[in-house]
Design a protein around this motif. Structure first.
Motif, PDB file in Angstrom:
ATOM      1  N   ARG A 480     -31.069  37.513  17.891  1.00  0.00           N
ATOM      2  CA  ARG A 480     -31.352  38.810  18.494  1.00  0.00           C
ATOM      3  C   ARG A 480     -30.565  39.002  19.791  1.00  0.00           C
ATOM      4  O   ARG A 480     -30.206  40.134  20.136  1.00  0.00           O
ATOM      5  CB  ARG A 480     -32.846  38.937  18.771  1.00  0.00           C
ATOM      6  N   TYR A 481     -30.271  37.926  20.502  1.00  0.00           N
ATOM      7  CA  TYR A 481     -29.650  38.037  21.819  1.00  0.00           C
ATOM      8  C   TYR A 481     -28.196  37.585  21.829  1.00  0.00           C
ATOM      9  O   TYR A 481     -27.477  37.929  22.766  1.00  0.00           O
ATOM     10  CB  TYR A 481     -30.447  37.197  22.822  1.00  0.00           C
ATOM     11  N   ALA A 482     -27.757  36.839  20.857  1.00  0.00           N
ATOM     12  CA  ALA A 482     -26.364  36.374  20.820  1.00  0.00           C
ATOM     13  C   ALA A 482     -25.479  37.455  20.217  1.00  0.00           C
ATOM     14  O   ALA A 482     -25.777  37.992  19.143  1.00  0.00           O
ATOM     15  CB  ALA A 482     -26.253  35.078  20.007  1.00  0.00           C
ATOM     16  N   LYS A 483     -24.387  37.741  20.892  1.00  0.00           N
ATOM     17  CA  LYS A 483     -23.465  38.769  20.421  1.00  0.00           C
ATOM     18  C   LYS A 483     -22.547  38.249  19.321  1.00  0.00           C
ATOM     19  O   LYS A 483     -22.084  39.025  18.489  1.00  0.00           O
ATOM     20  CB  LYS A 483     -22.632  39.284  21.592  1.00  0.00           C
ATOM     21  N   ALA A 484     -22.226  36.976  19.340  1.00  0.00           N
ATOM     22  CA  ALA A 484     -21.352  36.377  18.321  1.00  0.00           C
ATOM     23  C   ALA A 484     -22.015  35.090  17.847  1.00  0.00           C
ATOM     24  O   ALA A 484     -21.564  33.984  18.155  1.00  0.00           O
ATOM     25  CB  ALA A 484     -19.958  36.120  18.873  1.00  0.00           C
ATOM     26  N   THR A 489     -21.884  31.010  18.954  1.00  0.00           N
ATOM     27  CA  THR A 489     -23.138  30.342  19.302  1.00  0.00           C
ATOM     28  C   THR A 489     -23.506  29.271  18.293  1.00  0.00           C
ATOM     29  O   THR A 489     -23.984  28.196  18.666  1.00  0.00           O
ATOM     30  CB  THR A 489     -24.259  31.389  19.396  1.00  0.00           C
ATOM     31  N   ARG A 490     -23.267  29.524  17.033  1.00  0.00           N
ATOM     32  CA  ARG A 490     -23.723  28.605  15.994  1.00  0.00           C
ATOM     33  C   ARG A 490     -23.044  27.251  16.071  1.00  0.00           C
ATOM     34  O   ARG A 490     -23.654  26.231  15.720  1.00  0.00           O
ATOM     35  CB  ARG A 490     -23.465  29.250  14.627  1.00  0.00           C
ATOM     36  N   ARG A 491     -21.834  27.179  16.542  1.00  0.00           N
ATOM     37  CA  ARG A 491     -21.125  25.908  16.570  1.00  0.00           C
ATOM     38  C   ARG A 491     -21.629  24.973  17.659  1.00  0.00           C
ATOM     39  O   ARG A 491     -21.284  23.803  17.680  1.00  0.00           O
ATOM     40  CB  ARG A 491     -19.632  26.144  16.751  1.00  0.00           C
ATOM     41  N   TRP A 492     -22.439  25.494  18.608  1.00  0.00           N
ATOM     42  CA  TRP A 492     -23.019  24.658  19.655  1.00  0.00           C
ATOM     43  C   TRP A 492     -24.412  24.150  19.285  1.00  0.00           C
ATOM     44  O   TRP A 492     -25.019  23.414  20.067  1.00  0.00           O
ATOM     45  CB  TRP A 492     -23.100  25.441  20.965  1.00  0.00           C
ATOM     46  N   ARG A 493     -24.918  24.520  18.130  1.00  0.00           N
ATOM     47  CA  ARG A 493     -26.259  24.128  17.703  1.00  0.00           C
ATOM     48  C   ARG A 493     -26.188  22.951  16.746  1.00  0.00           C
ATOM     49  O   ARG A 493     -25.157  22.671  16.140  1.00  0.00           O
ATOM     50  CB  ARG A 493     -26.970  25.315  17.033  1.00  0.00           C
ATOM     51  N   ILE A 494     -27.332  22.295  16.593  1.00  0.00           N
ATOM     52  CA  ILE A 494     -27.390  21.130  15.714  1.00  0.00           C
ATOM     53  C   ILE A 494     -27.279  21.557  14.261  1.00  0.00           C
ATOM     54  O   ILE A 494     -26.738  20.817  13.431  1.00  0.00           O
ATOM     55  CB  ILE A 494     -28.707  20.345  15.955  1.00  0.00           C
ATOM     56  N   ASP A 551     -15.130  27.312  10.444  1.00  0.00           N
ATOM     57  CA  ASP A 551     -16.506  27.077  10.009  1.00  0.00           C
ATOM     58  C   ASP A 551     -17.363  28.340  10.097  1.00  0.00           C
ATOM     59  O   ASP A 551     -18.584  28.263  10.279  1.00  0.00           O
ATOM     60  CB  ASP A 551     -17.154  25.956  10.822  1.00  0.00           C
ATOM     61  N   HIS A 552     -16.751  29.500   9.991  1.00  0.00           N
ATOM     62  CA  HIS A 552     -17.515  30.751  10.020  1.00  0.00           C
ATOM     63  C   HIS A 552     -18.246  30.914   8.691  1.00  0.00           C
ATOM     64  O   HIS A 552     -17.667  30.694   7.618  1.00  0.00           O
ATOM     65  CB  HIS A 552     -16.587  31.937  10.259  1.00  0.00           C
ATOM     66  N   PRO A 553     -19.531  31.276   8.691  1.00  0.00           N
ATOM     67  CA  PRO A 553     -20.268  31.364   7.420  1.00  0.00           C
ATOM     68  C   PRO A 553     -19.917  32.573   6.575  1.00  0.00           C
ATOM     69  O   PRO A 553     -20.292  32.612   5.403  1.00  0.00           O
ATOM     70  CB  PRO A 553     -21.732  31.422   7.885  1.00  0.00           C
ATOM     71  N   GLY A 582       1.006  36.520  19.260  1.00  0.00           N
ATOM     72  CA  GLY A 582       1.690  37.240  18.200  1.00  0.00           C
ATOM     73  C   GLY A 582       2.907  36.546  17.651  1.00  0.00           C
ATOM     74  O   GLY A 582       3.735  37.164  16.985  1.00  0.00           O
ATOM     75  N   ARG A 583       3.070  35.249  17.899  1.00  0.00           N
ATOM     76  CA  ARG A 583       4.260  34.538  17.424  1.00  0.00           C
ATOM     77  C   ARG A 583       4.132  34.111  15.971  1.00  0.00           C
ATOM     78  O   ARG A 583       5.102  33.993  15.266  1.00  0.00           O
ATOM     79  CB  ARG A 583       4.500  33.307  18.304  1.00  0.00           C
ATOM     80  N   GLY A 584       2.896  33.822  15.545  1.00  0.00           N
ATOM     81  CA  GLY A 584       2.720  33.328  14.194  1.00  0.00           C
ATOM     82  C   GLY A 584       2.576  34.401  13.145  1.00  0.00           C
ATOM     83  O   GLY A 584       2.382  34.082  11.971  1.00  0.00           O
ATOM     84  N   GLY A 585       2.623  35.653  13.523  1.00  0.00           N
ATOM     85  CA  GLY A 585       2.454  36.721  12.550  1.00  0.00           C
ATOM     86  C   GLY A 585       0.990  36.948  12.243  1.00  0.00           C
ATOM     87  O   GLY A 585       0.084  36.451  12.915  1.00  0.00           O
ATOM     88  N   LEU A 586       0.738  37.705  11.196  1.00  0.00           N
ATOM     89  CA  LEU A 586      -0.612  38.038  10.785  1.00  0.00           C
ATOM     90  C   LEU A 586      -1.074  37.110   9.674  1.00  0.00           C
ATOM     91  O   LEU A 586      -0.295  36.736   8.795  1.00  0.00           O
ATOM     92  CB  LEU A 586      -0.677  39.495  10.304  1.00  0.00           C
ATOM     93  N   GLU A 587      -2.347  36.744   9.730  1.00  0.00           N
ATOM     94  CA  GLU A 587      -2.946  35.885   8.701  1.00  0.00           C
ATOM     95  C   GLU A 587      -4.021  36.667   7.968  1.00  0.00           C
ATOM     96  O   GLU A 587      -4.736  37.478   8.570  1.00  0.00           O
ATOM     97  CB  GLU A 587      -3.543  34.626   9.337  1.00  0.00           C
ATOM     98  N   ARG A 588      -4.152  36.373   6.704  1.00  0.00           N
ATOM     99  CA  ARG A 588      -5.127  37.078   5.878  1.00  0.00           C
ATOM    100  C   ARG A 588      -6.503  36.458   6.049  1.00  0.00           C
ATOM    101  O   ARG A 588      -6.656  35.257   6.187  1.00  0.00           O
ATOM    102  CB  ARG A 588      -4.705  37.019   4.412  1.00  0.00           C
ATOM    103  N   ILE A 589      -7.491  37.337   6.022  1.00  0.00           N
ATOM    104  CA  ILE A 589      -8.891  36.933   6.171  1.00  0.00           C
ATOM    105  C   ILE A 589      -9.576  37.094   4.825  1.00  0.00           C
ATOM    106  O   ILE A 589      -9.468  38.144   4.183  1.00  0.00           O
ATOM    107  CB  ILE A 589      -9.592  37.777   7.246  1.00  0.00           C
ATOM    108  N   TYR A 590     -10.292  36.051   4.410  1.00  0.00           N
ATOM    109  CA  TYR A 590     -11.001  36.057   3.135  1.00  0.00           C
ATOM    110  C   TYR A 590     -12.491  35.878   3.381  1.00  0.00           C
ATOM    111  O   TYR A 590     -12.924  35.429   4.450  1.00  0.00           O
ATOM    112  CB  TYR A 590     -10.483  34.942   2.220  1.00  0.00           C
ATOM    113  N   ARG A 591     -13.255  36.209   2.371  1.00  0.00           N
ATOM    114  CA  ARG A 591     -14.690  35.994   2.428  1.00  0.00           C
ATOM    115  C   ARG A 591     -14.999  34.525   2.130  1.00  0.00           C
ATOM    116  O   ARG A 591     -14.327  33.892   1.309  1.00  0.00           O
ATOM    117  CB  ARG A 591     -15.403  36.886   1.404  1.00  0.00           C
TER     118      ARG A 591
END
Length: 863
Positions: A480-484, A489-494, A551-553, A582-591
């Motif tokens: 409820r309070y974390a913006k990201a 935030t999730r990577r700092w939790r157990i 490690d994004h869900p 911007g040196r590496g160009g654009l990378e594609r994002i997948y689900r």
């Protein structure tokens, strides 16, 4: 190396130079030629003139005038036939094609100062106009060229990071230790907040705080049920605002609250570490009650008292705390290094001295004025001028402490985070929703987006935000309070640790830790709140940098895929992201749902599946290189590759469930090693049954039926794997007989164990009784007087605490013993022995079921 550009002679100026400038330059040069111009310049001018005269004498054709600038729309002139052979399309080369250029005379000029840059080389005649000739010395001597040495080694060394600043990488043992410490610290903080939440329900604490709110404010906090939804919410909002303002003006922050715990890089940082002198002193319930009566304490205690205040008037309020445990991941901020510029303790002023100095510095002295001139006289009341302002000094100990006076501004402790650790959530019954309220730090209400501190805040980190209800149940409301939450935030939790060794252990551990604080039942309000938190997590925007995709869900980048992860064929692109700079160009994002785990044939077989025929591997994993100690890096495969180039892997859609051959005629099919692969229950052959009992093989041998050992897995130690055999697989019709025989074997083992214990006890008793019999035979030949003296001496030594010696026997008294007892008496064996392995009859004694004396050797025997 080419020299400096030669100066043009004065008598042949550039075409771009105006006529007035040329005449002025000539007059100036002629006038000051003998007075100001150095000898070096004169020599240069003479040499240039000679060079030009020599070039004019050797020139066959007159010099062509400079070409005119091309006008708009004018066609280019055709080149002459004489210059077609040597002209390659460059007009400038055509201009100087037939002009022989003499070898230039290179001179070196030594600048007196380096404040000015080199002159512009576009115009050769103007370079003399920028030289301060009047300020130059006429007798300047040329000392030769100077060499400039550039030492870049020292400069690059200064830019390189120091060795002391580099953070040492954490080993596996240190990482595991930090994870375990994080868990213990988290449990302790949960117990601490649970205890404070129970204190908020104390009747004495609530009675001390209830008079702060007026009857009107209480009416706003408890709106009537007859009002509509909007009016009830607005009434609650207004009541919370008034209660927050009253509590803010009455409560005084005098102590330091909870803050983020940091790791120390070395022990030197903990040598002189001491807790702050203004740390919170609320240790027990009595201190909490005293803080409620005096309205003084830390801001955490203030938030807890505000929760108790709202509960005292019937508002359903929850205590929310942002837990600050020690980090469980590498890269977390550490304790700051001790500063070497601190003052010695002897010279540092005390807290009281610093306070008195600050008061004296800002003290204002008012001059006495007449009653008619003070501002209060203009209020219109006749007694306005006689009103005395109360003193702000502390009251004397003899007088009773007055009620806390309202303050216009809340005092803040220096060095605390500008974001709260504890706050309150109140329930809006009209909308069935919880809203946050912070009365002391941010002074906000109904705005959950102002409670998360930035990542640069070393004193506060929003990692675990738990809300405790009045019944001591809690709920994790971090989303409820974390913006990201997912990306940061999730990577700092157990529960956010994702590794080959940890897997989902952290998530399971957190669920088990919070199971103690679960609500007794799942109500409609709880279900609505869970859906709200889930929706807030799904509505989180896509990350904006590459590192947040790790490690994004929900989202994934191809560069962050693990060794055994691949994208499904035809995966849709959800967007693009650019790398840093911007040196590496654009990378594609997948689900993340389009990312599948790929395994080898052997790995799928251990999961009860086989690869379909004709399937093409989605990826070929390269063989992993061995390290010096013989261990491998991070990988999912424990078997050797099928091909020389690597291990082909497949996804789950390319496999099917393994169907083993059935049991026919009571015979169990086996593999080439004589076992049956039973990694999962679905791999048991049709018509057979798996009996995972340790005595199953013996029972099958007793019955004389066919049974195959069941291979259930492997135990790996490094690269070597050992097969684990558990039970047997037999035909299904033999299941009842096998279970009966297994039960009989267990009963027989129980009887054998009981019989063994009985024999051991009988042997011990036999040994003791035989020793007593030997002692009795010895004591029969001792004189009564000597025995009495020995007993008296024994009692006397026992009273003095001395060690009792054996009595002295009479020389005439010959103890009777036979050959069998000689060995025992010689060893002094008056106590039972536990040596049960001896077959000697004289080695034991005890009770006998049936006993008879033997004519030879004496003693007792058991029949």
């Amino acid at each position: 190396m080419p020299g400096r550009k030669r100066s043009a002679p004065i008598d042949n100026p550039s075409p771009r130079t105006t006529r007035a400038t040329r005449s002025s330059a000539r007059r100036t040069a002629a006038k000051n030629d003998n007075d100001v111009i150095p000898d070096v310049v004169k020599e240069m001018v003479v040499e240039v003139r000679k060079a030009k005269q020599a070039a004019a004498e050797n020139e066959d054709t007159p010099t062509e005038p400079p070409r005119k600038r091309k006008r708009p729309g004018e066609k280019p002139a055709k080149p002459s036939k004489e210059n077609d052979a040597g002209n390659d399309g460059n007009d400038e080369e055509t201009e100087f094609e037939d002009v022989p250029i003499p070898a230039p005379t290179i001179q070196t000029m030594v600048r007196d100062t380096d404040d000015e840059e080199d002159d512009d080389d576009d115009d050769d005649d103007i370079q003399f106009e920028d030289i301060n000739i009047n300020g130059a010395q006429a007798n300047t001597r040329y000392e030769g060229p100077k060499t400039l040495d550039l030492d870049l080694t020292a400069y690059m060394t200064s830019l390189a990071p120091k060795k002391g600043d580099r953070r040492k990488a954490l080993g596996r043992e240190e990482k595991d230790r930090r994870i375990e410490t994080h868990k213990v610290h988290l449990l302790c903080l949960l117990a601490h907040v649970e205890l404070r939440n129970r204190w908020c329900n104390d009747p004495e604490v609530q009675d001390a705080l209830r008079p702060l709110l007026s009857r009107k404010t209480v009416g706003f906090l408890r709106p009537r049920a007859s009002l509509n939804q909007f009016s009830r919410t607005e009434s609650l909002r207004r009541g919370i605002s008034e209660a927050k303002e009253v509590f803010r003006t009455r409560f005084e922050i005098t102590e330091r609250g909870l803050q983020r715990a940091l790791w120390a890089e070395n022990l030197d940082q903990l040598k002189d570490y001491k807790p702050p002198p203004d740390a919170e002193t609320t240790r027990n319930k009595a201190d909490f009650l005293k803080a409620a009566q005096t309205l003084r304490g830390s801001r955490d205690v203030g938030a807890q008292l505000f929760c108790a205040l709202l509960r005292s008037v019937g508002v359903e309020a929850r205590l929310v705390c942002s837990l600050q445990p020690l980090a469980c991941v590498a890269g977390a901020p550490t304790m700051p290094k001790p500063s070497s510029k601190t003052m010695p303790k002897a010279t540092q002023p005390s807290k009281a001295e610093q306070y008195l100095a600050a008061v004296a510095k800002h003290e204002t002295k008012f001059t006495p004025t007449t009653p008619g001139t003070i501002p209060r006289s203009r209020l219109g009341h006749p007694d306005a001028t006689s009103y005395q302002i109360p003193s702000l000094l502390a009251p004397s100990p003899s007088t009773s402490p007055p009620l806390p006076t309202p303050k216009t501004q809340v005092k803040k402790i220096k060095g605390e985070s500008p974001f709260p650790i504890c706050w309150v959530e109140i329930l809006d019954h009209a909308h069935q929703k919880y809203h946050p309220v912070d009365p002391l730090v941010t002074f906000s209400q109904f705005n959950p987006k102002v409670y998360e501190p930035p990542s640069s805040d070393l004193l506060n980190s929003l990692t675990y935000a738990v809300a405790f209800n009045p019944d001591s149940s809690c709920l994790d409301v971090t989303r409820r309070y974390a913006k990201a939450y997912n990306s940061k935030t999730r990577r700092w939790r157990i529960d956010g640790l994702v590794s080959s060794r940890n897997g989902l252990k952290g998530e399971r551990w957190l669920r088990a830790a919070l199971r103690r604080y679960q609500p007794p039942s799942v109500t409609d309000l709880l279900q609505i709140e869970l859906n709200e938190l889930k929706a807030a997590e799904l509505k989180e925007p896509m990350p904006r940098n590459v590192m947040d995709f790790r490690d994004h869900p929900v989202y994934a980048l191809e560069r962050h895929l693990r060794r055994n992860e691949v994208l499904v064929p035809g995966a849709q692109v959800s967007g693009t992201v650019g790398s840093a700079g911007g040196r590496g160009g654009l990378e594609r994002i997948y689900r993340r749902r389009d990312v599948k785990v790929a395994r080898t044939r052997e790995r799928w077989f251990r999961l009860g599946r086989v690869v379909k025929g004709g399937e093409v591997p989605v990826k070929v994993l390269p063989k992993m290189k061995r390290k010096k100690k013989g261990r491998l890096g991070d990988g999912d495969d424990d078997e050797e590759g099928e091909q020389g180039a690597g291990n082909p892997v497949f996804i789950e859609s390319q496999t099917e469930v393994y169907v083993p051959p059935p049991v026919v005629g009571g015979r169990v099919p086996r593999n080439r090693f004589g076992n049956v692969d039973v990694y999962v229950p679905s791999m048991v052959p049709r018509g057979g049954v798996h009996l995972p009992h340790e005595r199953a093989r013996r029972a099958a041998f007793v019955l004389g039926i066919d049974a195959a050992p069941a291979l259930t897995g492997f135990e790996f130690r490094g690269r070597q794997g050992t097969a684990v055999l558990r039970g047997v697989v037999v035909a299904a019709e033999y299941k009842g007989a096998m279970e009966a025989v297994i039960q009989g074997l267990e009963d027989m083992e129980v009887e054998e164990e009981q019989e063994r214990k009985t024999r051991m006890l009988l042997a011990v008793w036999r040994r003791m009784l035989k020793g007593l019999r030997i002692r009795q035979r010895i004591m029969d030949g001792v004189d009564e007087e000597a025995e009495a003296e020995a007993e008296a001496r024994k009692q006397e030594d026992k009273g003095k605490g001395k060690e009792v010696d054996m009595p002295d026997f009479d020389d005439t008294a010959t103890p009777f013993h036979d050959d069998e007892d000689e060995d025992s008496a010689g060893r002094g064996g008056f106590f039972p022995s536990t040596n049960l392995d001896s077959d000697d009859e004289g080695g034991g004694g005890g009770f006998m079921v049936e006993e008879e004396e033997e004519e030879e050797g004496g003693g007792f025997v058991i029949e």
